[in-house]
Design a protein around this motif. Sequence first.
Motif, PDB file in Angstrom:
ATOM      1  N   SER A 141       0.810  -1.220   0.000  1.00  0.00           N
ATOM      2  CA  SER A 141       0.000   0.000   0.000  1.00  0.00           C
ATOM      3  C   SER A 141       0.843   1.269   0.000  1.00  0.00           C
ATOM      4  N   HIS A 142       0.524   2.140  -0.961  1.00  0.00           N
ATOM      5  CA  HIS A 142       1.237   3.406  -1.078  1.00  0.00           C
ATOM      6  C   HIS A 142       0.462   4.547  -0.424  1.00  0.00           C
ATOM      7  N   HIS A 143      -0.531   4.234   0.410  1.00  0.00           N
ATOM      8  CA  HIS A 143      -1.292   5.340   1.002  1.00  0.00           C
ATOM      9  C   HIS A 143      -0.406   6.161   1.934  1.00  0.00           C
ATOM     10  N   ARG A 144       0.677   5.539   2.431  1.00  0.00           N
ATOM     11  CA  ARG A 144       1.696   6.275   3.198  1.00  0.00           C
ATOM     12  C   ARG A 144       3.066   5.860   2.691  1.00  0.00           C
ATOM     13  N   ASN A 145       4.002   6.785   2.730  1.00  0.00           N
ATOM     14  CA  ASN A 145       5.360   6.476   2.291  1.00  0.00           C
ATOM     15  C   ASN A 145       6.353   6.778   3.387  1.00  0.00           C
ATOM     16  N   PRO A 146       7.436   6.036   3.520  1.00  0.00           N
ATOM     17  CA  PRO A 146       7.808   4.893   2.696  1.00  0.00           C
ATOM     18  C   PRO A 146       6.961   3.669   3.045  1.00  0.00           C
ATOM     19  N   THR A 147       7.095   2.634   2.219  1.00  0.00           N
ATOM     20  CA  THR A 147       6.527   1.351   2.586  1.00  0.00           C
ATOM     21  C   THR A 147       7.573   0.613   3.432  1.00  0.00           C
ATOM     22  N   LYS A 148       7.097  -0.393   4.182  1.00  0.00           N
ATOM     23  CA  LYS A 148       8.008  -1.006   5.153  1.00  0.00           C
ATOM     24  C   LYS A 148       7.657  -2.460   5.347  1.00  0.00           C
ATOM     25  N   GLY A 202      14.834   2.660  -0.383  1.00  0.00           N
ATOM     26  CA  GLY A 202      15.289   4.021  -0.087  1.00  0.00           C
ATOM     27  C   GLY A 202      14.552   4.538   1.132  1.00  0.00           C
ATOM     28  N   PRO A 203      15.171   5.458   1.891  1.00  0.00           N
ATOM     29  CA  PRO A 203      14.563   5.936   3.140  1.00  0.00           C
ATOM     30  C   PRO A 203      13.194   6.574   2.963  1.00  0.00           C
ATOM     31  N   SER A 204      12.904   7.086   1.739  1.00  0.00           N
ATOM     32  CA  SER A 204      11.569   7.672   1.549  1.00  0.00           C
ATOM     33  C   SER A 204      10.736   6.821   0.589  1.00  0.00           C
ATOM     34  N   ALA A 228      21.291   5.795   5.740  1.00  0.00           N
ATOM     35  CA  ALA A 228      21.147   4.777   6.795  1.00  0.00           C
ATOM     36  C   ALA A 228      19.674   4.403   7.017  1.00  0.00           C
ATOM     37  N   GLY A 229      18.754   5.293   6.636  1.00  0.00           N
ATOM     38  CA  GLY A 229      17.322   5.017   6.803  1.00  0.00           C
ATOM     39  C   GLY A 229      16.753   4.124   5.716  1.00  0.00           C
ATOM     40  N   CYS A 230      17.616   3.533   4.873  1.00  0.00           N
ATOM     41  CA  CYS A 230      17.126   2.682   3.773  1.00  0.00           C
ATOM     42  C   CYS A 230      16.748   1.288   4.269  1.00  0.00           C
ATOM     43  N   GLU A 265      13.987   3.319  14.810  1.00  0.00           N
ATOM     44  CA  GLU A 265      15.334   3.291  14.193  1.00  0.00           C
ATOM     45  C   GLU A 265      15.392   4.236  12.987  1.00  0.00           C
ATOM     46  N   TRP A 266      14.354   4.197  12.184  1.00  0.00           N
ATOM     47  CA  TRP A 266      14.288   5.056  10.993  1.00  0.00           C
ATOM     48  C   TRP A 266      14.309   6.536  11.409  1.00  0.00           C
ATOM     49  N   LEU A 267      13.558   6.865  12.464  1.00  0.00           N
ATOM     50  CA  LEU A 267      13.560   8.258  12.962  1.00  0.00           C
ATOM     51  C   LEU A 267      14.950   8.653  13.451  1.00  0.00           C
ATOM     52  N   LYS A 268      15.610   7.707  14.144  1.00  0.00           N
ATOM     53  CA  LYS A 268      16.975   7.964  14.629  1.00  0.00           C
ATOM     54  C   LYS A 268      17.902   8.241  13.434  1.00  0.00           C
ATOM     55  N   ASN A 269      17.751   7.446  12.371  1.00  0.00           N
ATOM     56  CA  ASN A 269      18.606   7.616  11.189  1.00  0.00           C
ATOM     57  C   ASN A 269      18.356   8.964  10.514  1.00  0.00           C
TER      58      ASN A 269
END
Length: 474
Positions: free
Chosen positions: A63-70, A139-141, A174-176, A368-372
């Motif tokens: 789902s791309h309703h929010r990015n990034p996907t995870k 990618g991080p975003s 690093a957020g990738c 972790e992503w926020l920290k990066n």
Amino acid sequence: MTKPRPSFFESVQAYFNKAARHTGLNAGLLEQIRVCNAVYQMQFPVKIGNEVRVIEAYRVQHSHHRNPTKGGIRYSNHVTQEEVMALATLMTFKCAIVNVPFGGAKGGVKVNPWDYSPGQLEKITRRYTTELVRRNFIGPSIDVPAPDYGTGSREMAWIYDTYRTLKGEEIDAAGCVTGKPVNQQGIRGRTEATGRGVYYGIRGACEVPEDMKKLGLTPGLAGKTMVVQGLGNVGSYTTTISQDEGGAILIGVGEVEGAIYKPDGIDIHDLLRHRKETGSILNYPGAKSFPKEERNRVLEFDCDILVPAALENQITMDNVHRVKAKIIAEAANGPITSFAEEKLIEDGRLIIPDLFLNAGGVTVSYFEWLKNLSHMRFGRMDKRFNQNMYDQLVATVERLTGHSLSMQERAMLVKGADEIDLVRSGLEETMIMAYHEIREILKRKKKVQDLRTAAFVNAINKISSDYLSLGIFP
Ligand code: NAD
């Protein structure tokens, strides 16, 4: 007559459809929320010794309703496109349930990781990452992988290193990927996060007196018997923390080599030591051992809480009538088929569903992503400040009361929060809040009869509100 056996993907679709009926949303919107938005199937060559092996792999963005996907990356020779689609679908709803602002995704590489050396796995991982970079699937975003079955922090470090080699100019590289080692921009507490979240979820469910009464159990996790299938990342942390912090009594364990049962209790640290020394859980002193061919007997052991923490489709119409546990805590994704679930609900069992229960991993991945992105460890700015404030406060109280604290008491009271303290408290808060949100829906909507449907209803409503407020482009 053969018993109906829906695939994992079909079970997830059935759960979605069952919940969708309770939302009152229009069919087109529901369809958009249900379907996988992008599926990338790839085949790439890897040189193994003198041979060239063609590896089949996937990345699905549900789902791309929010990015990034995870979502995690699974290494297993059972990987199929359908399986990765099912896992990616669950990720979208999982993120919505724990209020993590991502769409769902999942990756799969069709290899048995135990058949390859670390050097060969590194080649496979780096080539897979390169394919994802080439197609703009990481990618991080954009899309941020993490560990899943058969992968861990080692593979995440290789992914990060490959990404930054190819995209060295990106300040947020690093957020990738999340689940990296702490010395490679990871976060303390990520390795244990899914298991710790499972513990908070089980503990939360056991603390509700009226739910426990219906099962003929007393409130609280302490003293409840627990059986676990799979002692990998999720299973081993769930068990260790449930025993050490929650007072649960482990009485049965299943692994690939077989199963053991010991009704008077197994010390999990001792069992992990035994497995390390002998290479197997079998022949653990005082326990009854079941050989490999009978390893699934673990699902049938008499206990209060059964924790499947290995793979999907473990409880099916073939064995559901032999499952005795009163609570089934889905640490793994999809361990119960949709038909088997109906039977368990009819029997009044409490199923704590995967899309809530194992969301601790993605929650701490979010931290972790926020920290990066912030390029700073949590607690670095305020720990010392808080510590000094508490110190002054304690000194004032001591002066006013004329009573002095011991060194130990003082150290405990004046401690400022470090990264691990903040990660654990953020995870605990997230799991408790999410459980009560879901339980509230179950109580409020009379036609919703189980926690899984309530969890899906909760997630679908949150995702639909994104679509309804953002509109649909163009
Ligand atoms: P892992 O590879 O660390 O461990 C899985 C364990 O299960 C291994 O020890 C393996 O030997 C065992 N196993 C495999 N087949 C078995 C069988 N038939 N009977 C008994 N044991 C068996 O994987 P993991 O990361 O712990 O993942 C386990 C489950 O949890 C998967 O469903 C995964 O999707 C889910 N999950 C993992 C994470 C995470 O952060 N790692 C997050 C959310 C959900």
